[in-house]
Design a protein around this motif. Structure first.
Motif, short mmCIF file in Angstrom:
data_model
loop_
_atom_site.label_atom_id
_atom_site.label_comp_id
_atom_site.label_asym_id
_atom_site.label_seq_id
_atom_site.Cartn_x
_atom_site.Cartn_y
_atom_site.Cartn_z
N ILE A 32 15.17 9.18 -1.96
CA ILE A 32 13.85 8.60 -2.21
C ILE A 32 13.92 7.08 -2.12
O ILE A 32 13.05 6.44 -1.51
CB ILE A 32 13.33 9.05 -3.58
N ALA A 33 14.96 6.49 -2.70
CA ALA A 33 15.11 5.03 -2.64
C ALA A 33 15.22 4.55 -1.21
O ALA A 33 14.63 3.53 -0.83
CB ALA A 33 16.34 4.61 -3.45
N SER A 34 15.97 5.26 -0.38
CA SER A 34 16.13 4.83 1.02
C SER A 34 14.81 4.89 1.77
O SER A 34 14.53 4.03 2.61
CB SER A 34 17.19 5.69 1.71
N VAL A 35 13.98 5.89 1.47
CA VAL A 35 12.66 5.98 2.11
C VAL A 35 11.78 4.82 1.66
O VAL A 35 11.07 4.20 2.47
CB VAL A 35 12.00 7.33 1.79
N LEU A 36 11.84 4.49 0.38
CA LEU A 36 10.98 3.43 -0.15
C LEU A 36 11.44 2.04 0.27
O LEU A 36 10.70 1.06 0.06
CB LEU A 36 10.89 3.53 -1.67
N LEU A 37 12.61 1.92 0.88
CA LEU A 37 13.03 0.64 1.43
C LEU A 37 12.11 0.15 2.53
O LEU A 37 12.13 -1.03 2.88
CB LEU A 37 14.46 0.73 1.96
N THR A 38 11.30 1.05 3.08
CA THR A 38 10.32 0.62 4.07
C THR A 38 9.21 -0.22 3.45
O THR A 38 8.50 -0.94 4.15
CB THR A 38 9.69 1.82 4.78
N VAL A 39 9.05 -0.11 2.12
CA VAL A 39 7.99 -0.83 1.40
C VAL A 39 8.51 -2.16 0.86
O VAL A 39 7.85 -3.20 0.95
CB VAL A 39 7.45 0.02 0.24
N THR A 48 7.27 -11.01 -6.20
CA THR A 48 5.91 -11.25 -6.70
C THR A 48 5.08 -9.98 -6.77
O THR A 48 4.03 -9.96 -7.43
CB THR A 48 5.20 -12.27 -5.80
N GLU A 49 5.50 -8.92 -6.07
CA GLU A 49 4.81 -7.64 -6.10
C GLU A 49 5.83 -6.57 -6.47
O GLU A 49 6.76 -6.30 -5.70
CB GLU A 49 4.19 -7.31 -4.74
N ILE A 50 5.68 -5.98 -7.65
CA ILE A 50 6.64 -4.99 -8.13
C ILE A 50 5.89 -3.72 -8.48
O ILE A 50 4.99 -3.72 -9.32
CB ILE A 50 7.40 -5.50 -9.36
N ALA A 51 6.24 -2.63 -7.80
CA ALA A 51 5.64 -1.33 -8.06
C ALA A 51 6.63 -0.45 -8.80
O ALA A 51 7.85 -0.58 -8.63
CB ALA A 51 5.23 -0.65 -6.75
N THR A 52 6.13 0.44 -9.65
CA THR A 52 6.98 1.37 -10.39
C THR A 52 6.68 2.79 -9.95
O THR A 52 5.52 3.17 -9.78
CB THR A 52 6.79 1.23 -11.91
N VAL A 53 7.74 3.58 -9.77
CA VAL A 53 7.62 4.98 -9.38
C VAL A 53 8.44 5.80 -10.37
O VAL A 53 9.66 5.66 -10.44
CB VAL A 53 8.13 5.22 -7.95
N GLY A 54 7.77 6.63 -11.17
CA GLY A 54 8.45 7.40 -12.19
C GLY A 54 8.33 8.89 -11.97
O GLY A 54 7.35 9.37 -11.40
N VAL A 92 3.18 4.79 -9.53
CA VAL A 92 3.19 6.17 -9.04
C VAL A 92 3.84 7.04 -10.11
O VAL A 92 4.98 6.78 -10.52
CB VAL A 92 3.97 6.30 -7.71
N ALA A 93 3.12 8.05 -10.57
CA ALA A 93 3.61 8.96 -11.60
C ALA A 93 3.76 10.35 -10.99
O ALA A 93 2.76 10.98 -10.63
CB ALA A 93 2.66 8.99 -12.79
N VAL A 94 4.98 10.83 -10.87
CA VAL A 94 5.28 12.11 -10.23
C VAL A 94 5.70 13.12 -11.30
O VAL A 94 6.65 12.86 -12.05
CB VAL A 94 6.40 11.96 -9.17
N SER A 95 5.00 14.24 -11.38
CA SER A 95 5.37 15.35 -12.27
C SER A 95 5.40 14.94 -13.74
O SER A 95 6.21 15.43 -14.52
CB SER A 95 6.74 15.92 -11.88
N GLY A 96 4.51 14.06 -14.13
CA GLY A 96 4.52 13.55 -15.49
C GLY A 96 3.72 14.40 -16.46
O GLY A 96 2.82 15.15 -16.07
N ALA A 152 5.60 6.31 0.13
CA ALA A 152 5.88 4.99 0.70
C ALA A 152 4.67 4.44 1.44
O ALA A 152 4.35 3.24 1.32
CB ALA A 152 7.08 5.08 1.65
N THR A 153 3.98 5.29 2.17
CA THR A 153 2.77 4.85 2.87
C THR A 153 1.71 4.38 1.90
O THR A 153 1.07 3.34 2.09
CB THR A 153 2.22 5.98 3.75
N TRP A 154 1.52 5.15 0.82
CA TRP A 154 0.53 4.75 -0.19
C TRP A 154 0.91 3.41 -0.82
O TRP A 154 0.05 2.54 -1.01
CB TRP A 154 0.42 5.84 -1.25
N LEU A 155 2.18 3.24 -1.14
CA LEU A 155 2.62 1.98 -1.73
C LEU A 155 2.41 0.82 -0.76
O LEU A 155 1.98 -0.27 -1.18
CB LEU A 155 4.09 2.07 -2.12
N ALA A 156 2.71 1.03 0.51
CA ALA A 156 2.53 -0.04 1.49
C ALA A 156 1.07 -0.44 1.60
O ALA A 156 0.73 -1.62 1.80
CB ALA A 156 3.06 0.41 2.85
#
Length: 265
Positions: free
Chosen positions: A60-67, A108-114, A136-140, A251-255
């Motif tokens: 997941i981290a490697s995919v989000l490196l696109t953002v 300056t832009e920090i997103a959290t994915v839990g 982003v909240a997954v399965s919470g 990742a697309t949504w975050l971008a």
């Protein structure tokens, strides 16, 4: 706080750092930097018993490196981090330590994915501290102390009984506190409205064996705009259920909701 971030030799070679939380707990982190200089970063917050060492978390981290550049970490009481896990209560200080460190490092832009417990922590963190670009909240969960599924009844046994905590320590490298929450923090549903104006994405599988989709629907219903709810057919629970295509959609949504993507709307 630790020294400034350093560039790894390769994207698959994370930089290890130990950060200190506001309540004095040392947490183990792993940082991945993508190509070029960036001002956007993404923080991944694992579920209960999860770790940045997991191949699924690293995928997941490697995919989000696109953002943006990505920092993962182990919550308190997990694996290489100190302290004891409180299953979503004091862990909010762990996430804030990571976000504050990235901010101090120039992002300056920090997103959290839990994920699961990490999803509840991400919601609490955004509501309490603010300042994140997106959540982003997954399965919470939508509420604390939920026991309506077999998996959650088993989890409660694991954290509430001495033999369960022993098993978690030996088999999963997770050290759980034996203290009760005092006071009990507000439920994620109660905190969701305070996330705005940061955008919130809630991702939940209709085959989740821990929390039924009603949890996601209640959090989404309570949150203020901007918000989105994705109910994913056939998806199970948390990191184990996040296929590469789901990670790419996130990742697309975050971008689109951070950095230049958000400013172009």
């Amino acid at each position: 706080m630790s020294d400034a971030l350093h560039r790894p030799d390769t994207q698959s070679d994370p930089v290890r750092q130990r950060l200190t939380t506001s309540d004095g707990v040392h947490i183990d982190t792993a940082f991945l930097r993508g190509p070029g200089e960036r001002t956007t970063a993404v923080v991944l917050a694992n579920g209960f018993t999860g770790t940045w060492r997991s191949p699924l978390t690293r995928m997941i981290a490697s995919v989000l490196l696109t953002v943006g550049d990505v920092m993962t970490f182990d919550f308190r009481g997990h694996h290489g981090s100190d302290g004891r896990c409180t299953v979503g209560n004091e862990e909010v200080h762990d996430l804030e330590a990571v976000v504050a460190h990235l901010r101090d490092s120039g992002y300056t832009e920090i997103a959290t994915v839990g994920f699961s417990m990490g999803a509840a922590v991400a919601i609490r963190h955004a509501a309490m501290f603010g300042g994140v670009a997106a959540v982003v909240a997954v399965s919470g969960p939508g509420q604390w102390y939920y026991r309506g599924s077999k998996r959650m009844r088993l989890l409660h046994f694991g954290v509430e009984q001495a033999v369960g905590r022993w098993f978690l320590r030996v088999a999963r490298k997770v050290r759980v506190t034996d203290r009760q929450w005092d006071p009990v923090p507000p439920d994620p549903v109660e905190l969701a409205p305070a996330i705005a104006p940061s955008p919130l994405l809630i991702v939940h599988g209709d085959a989740d064996s821990y929390f039924p989709v009603e949890h996601a629907e209640r959090v989404h219903g309570a949150a203020n705009e901007p918000k989105e709810l994705w109910i994913v057919p056939g998806m199970g629970h948390a990191e184990r259920a996040v296929r590469p295509e789901i990670a790419r959609d996130i990742a697309t949504w975050l971008a689109e909701n951070t950095g230049d993507g958000a400013r172009s709307d």
